[in-house]
Scaffold this active site. Structure first.
Site, PDB file in Angstrom:
ATOM      1  N   GLU A   7     -19.596   1.799  -2.294  1.00 25.95           N
ATOM      2  CA  GLU A   7     -20.221   2.902  -2.097  1.00 25.95           C
ATOM      3  C   GLU A   7     -19.859   3.775  -3.365  1.00 25.95           C
ATOM      4  OE1 GLU A   7     -19.800   6.569   1.248  1.00 25.95           O
ATOM      5  OE2 GLU A   7     -20.007   4.423   1.779  1.00 25.95           O
ATOM      6  N   ASP A 105     -19.028   2.012   2.831  1.00 24.88           N
ATOM      7  CA  ASP A 105     -18.256   2.290   3.722  1.00 24.88           C
ATOM      8  C   ASP A 105     -18.717   1.674   4.985  1.00 24.88           C
ATOM      9  OD1 ASP A 105     -16.113   3.130   2.036  1.00 24.88           O
ATOM     10  OD2 ASP A 105     -16.432   5.286   2.814  1.00 24.88           O
ATOM     11  N   TYR A 301      -9.245   1.893   7.381  1.00 26.74           N
ATOM     12  CA  TYR A 301     -10.348   2.868   6.985  1.00 26.74           C
ATOM     13  C   TYR A 301     -10.299   3.956   7.728  1.00 26.74           C
ATOM     14  CZ  TYR A 301     -15.285   4.230   7.006  1.00 26.74           C
ATOM     15  OH  TYR A 301     -16.284   4.933   6.869  1.00 26.74           O
TER      16      TYR A 301
END
Length: 696
Positions: A7, A105, A301
């Site tokens: 990303e 992500d 995350y």
């Protein structure tokens, strides 16, 4: 050769290092060990604006062009990132690239970041999906050993695409509709407008609130006090007090042992709420810190909505408890509990969908925290502290409630004795170790401050030292802080929601988008920050005043978000969802497509806050940078007064009072020409000029 697309560059470089793809560096990519690693810069491709479909959609906007409903959506590559898009496109077209790996992500938006580029580049090569919850080397290696087929995430992509299209359809059409109707730029959105409506509704309740007095009688019994129930009317309360004698009889004593369970692990929203409550950080600041910690391999995350972990993580969680207790300065407080961590209560497979709850990673054992900003370190500390509290023992306490009769009135005394401090004692000790906490005293739980009662028995007579009248006032609702607004957004559409229940939340937006929604409202000057408070501006209030109920309905938007979640799980149709959005938009335009009001005043939606009505002409008075001025101050009216008078800054509160009552309260800090500091009132004269009247 396999092409890995991350990303952003920092994530791409971390992945390249682990898989050995950093042997040779090209422009916008690295290569080695059978891999090419490249990256996006967030969204490289976005839905095209209406004018890119047809020039007739350019400004000035017109009613007759609505609704704008593309048969096929077009996509545009952002000019600022076009070079990187071309690099990715050329890499996809290389003959030696046989397969792609999506390493953006692991969430709905990350899926769209990759897919939009993939389809815009016209790529048809097969791709796999890297799905990891932390950026540690171990997690990356494990992820590459367990790559999944890209098609497993088709439903997630359809959900993200449907959300993007829905926001475009509602936002573009509603914004143009109400901008043309009211002859002023009004931004209207599927999620932002219901969020703004909640803020405006709360502000109106505060303004309309009428404080009411009520009374109670209070007995002082030496080591404790007892209070009557609410008494209507001062006379009745005084009568109750005067009837009290020198002693009171204990009528009932109820003892009860209670438990307070440890808190759950953090998801993103609860982390953002605590960071705002304890440190005053905005939701966006917390998200930015969490993202940096994730990219620095220190935290899992961040964009998760789960408070649990899965059963295969039990050993990892136990290891992290030991590490956190050793690495962080508050670890000694946890060790002092001398207890086995209750890891089992963290586990619930059914409550983990895409990602588990937030956890520190093993990297904390070798990382130099001096490299972190103070904000990021504080966020990491909170995540570690929450893990320790979550596995600590219950907080256990005894409560005693006694009823005493004195005169003709029953009084209640309450006491609390802590049996086991457990996680609450740990939390208090941890906060004592953490610097910079700015939590309000009002945030404290009232029950926490309750003291123990002396031994009381039914029938016992206790001496009364005094009986007094206590006067109370009802208080208005509190203004939203980001902590409170995030909670309201999360629970919107769940009228019977209990914060401690494990139910599926509907809500406005998602954990990943709520911070951006709040920032958008501030950026567009619909909301302003005052300390921790979020206050709608006059412009924001006017928007909510004119848009219809279905546009600002939190319930309907929350229902849409639930449908998007079901689409992501393959349980609902994205096509049916978009058809519903289209029908909603058509009805909205049909019901509101009328000519602009002839007398609509563009200044009505000024970016400046209105503080009241002009005493001279009745129009709005606005808070300009240096003055409080009528909107017609440069015309026939001319009414204004300066924000700074005699060296003193005049607050909006006092300026409003001058307009409403003709004078301010007595203010300190006016400086005369001779340099004397005096007190005085601001007074509105018959000539409509505001002057200082010195207090003698």
């Amino acid at each position: 050769m396999k092409l890995v697309i991350a990303e952003k560059p920092s994530v791409g470089n971390s992945i390249a290092k682990v898989i050995g793809a950093n042997k040779r560096r090209g422009e916008g990519y690295t290569e080695g060990n059978g891999y090419i690693v490249s990256w996006c810069f967030g969204h490289l491709v976005a839905l095209s604006s209406p004018e890119e479909y047809d020039k007739r959609y350019e400004k000035p906007w017109k009613f007759e062009n609505l609704p704008i409903l593309p048969e096929e959506f077009k996509w545009t590559v952002a000019e600022s990132t076009a070079a990187q898009f071309e690099i990715l496109k050329s890499l996809m077209q290389r003959d030696d690239v046989e397969e792609l790996i999506c390493a953006t992500d692991a969430g709905r938006e990350g899926e769209c970041v990759f897919r939009y580029v993939y389809y815009q580049a016209g790529c048809t090569k097969p791709f796999k999906r890297l799905w990891i919850s932390s950026m540690t080397d171990e997690a990356i290696r494990d992820g590459f050993s367990e790559l999944r087929d890209g098609s497993e995430y088709d439903a997630l992509y359809r959900s993200g695409l449907a959300r993007n299209k829905a926001d475009w359809i509602v936002g573009m059409n509603a914004t143009q509709l109400f901008t043309v109707k009211y002859r002023n730029m009004l931004s209207v959105g599927r999620v932002q407008t219901p969020t703004l409506a909640m803020l405006v509704e709360r502000e109106k309740k505060i303004e309309q609130f009428a404080s009411a007095k009520y009374y109670s009688a209070v007995l002082s019994c030496g080591k404790f006090t007892a209070e009557s129930e609410k008494i209507e009317g001062q006379t009745a309360a005084e009568t109750a007090v005067s009837a009290c004698g020198e002693s009171a009889e204990v009528k009932t004593v109820v003892k009860e042992q209670k438990n307070a369970n440890p808190p759950k692990l953090y998801d993103l929203t609860t982390l953002q709420r605590d960071c705002n409550k304890l440190y005053g950080y905005t939701a966006q600041q917390t998200l930015d810190c969490a993202q940096k910690l994730y990219e620095s391999k220190l935290m899992t995350y961040p964009r998760t909505d789960s408070n649990y972990i899965t059963d295969d993580m039990e050993q990892q969680a136990a290891e992290m408890v030991k590490l956190c207790a050793r690495v962080f300065p508050f670890g000694e407080s946890y060790d002092a509990l001398s207890c086995e961590p209750d890891i089992k209560r963290l586990i619930n497979n059914d409550k983990v969908s895409d990602h588990h709850a937030l956890l520190p990673t093993r990297e904390i054992n070798r990382y130099n925290f001096d490299n972190l900003t103070e904000e990021c370190y504080n966020v990491l500390c909170l995540v570690a502290a929450r893990l320790l509290c979550a596995v600590a023992p219950k907080h256990t306490y005894d409560t005693v409630t006694a009823e005493l009769l004195c005169g003709d009135t029953m009084f209640t005394a309450k006491g609390k004795t802590v049996v086991q401090g457990g996680w609450k004692q740990l939390e208090a000790d941890i906060k004592a170790h953490m610097k910079g906490i700015v939590a309000d005293a009002s945030d404290d739980d009232e029950e926490e401050n309750t003291k123990a009662l002396p031994p009381l028995e039914v029938g016992k007579v206790v001496p009364v030292k005094s009986a007094k009248l206590a006067e109370h006032k009802t208080t208005p609702p509190k203004r939203y802080t980001e902590d409170m607004l995030l909670s309201a957004m999360e629970h919107a559409g769940n009228d019977d929601y209990d914060e401690n229940e494990d139910v599926e939340k509907k809500g406005l937006g998602t954990p990943a988008t709520r911070a951006a929604i709040i920032e958008t409202l501030v950026k567009r000057q619909y909301v302003e920050r005052k300390g921790k408070q979020l206050i709608p501006t006059d412009k924001g209030r006017r928007v909510i005043d004119v848009v219809p109920e279905n546009v600002k309905s939190a319930k309907m938007t929350a229902e849409w978000e639930t449908t998007l979640q079901r689409i992501a799980r393959g349980e609902a149709s994205d096509e049916e969802f978009l058809n519903e959005i289209i029908e909603f938009t058509k009805a909205l335009i049909r019901d509101n497509k009328t000519e602009a009001t002839k007398n609509a005043n563009p200044f009505r939606f000024s970016r400046l806050p209105s503080i009241g009505k002009c005493p001279k002409c009745g129009k709005n008075v606005y808070a300009f940078p240096k003055s409080y001025s009528c909107e017609d101050s440069h015309g026939q009216c001319g009414f204004f007064f300066m924000k700074e008078i005699w060296g003193k800054e005049i607050s909006e509160t006092q300026a409003k009072r001058v307009l409403e009552k003709g004078s301010s309260i007595v203010l300190k800090g006016f400086t005369t020409k001779r340099g004397d500091v005096v007190s005085g009132k601001l007074v509105l004269g018959e000539d409509m000029r505001v002057r200082v009247e010195i207090e003698k």
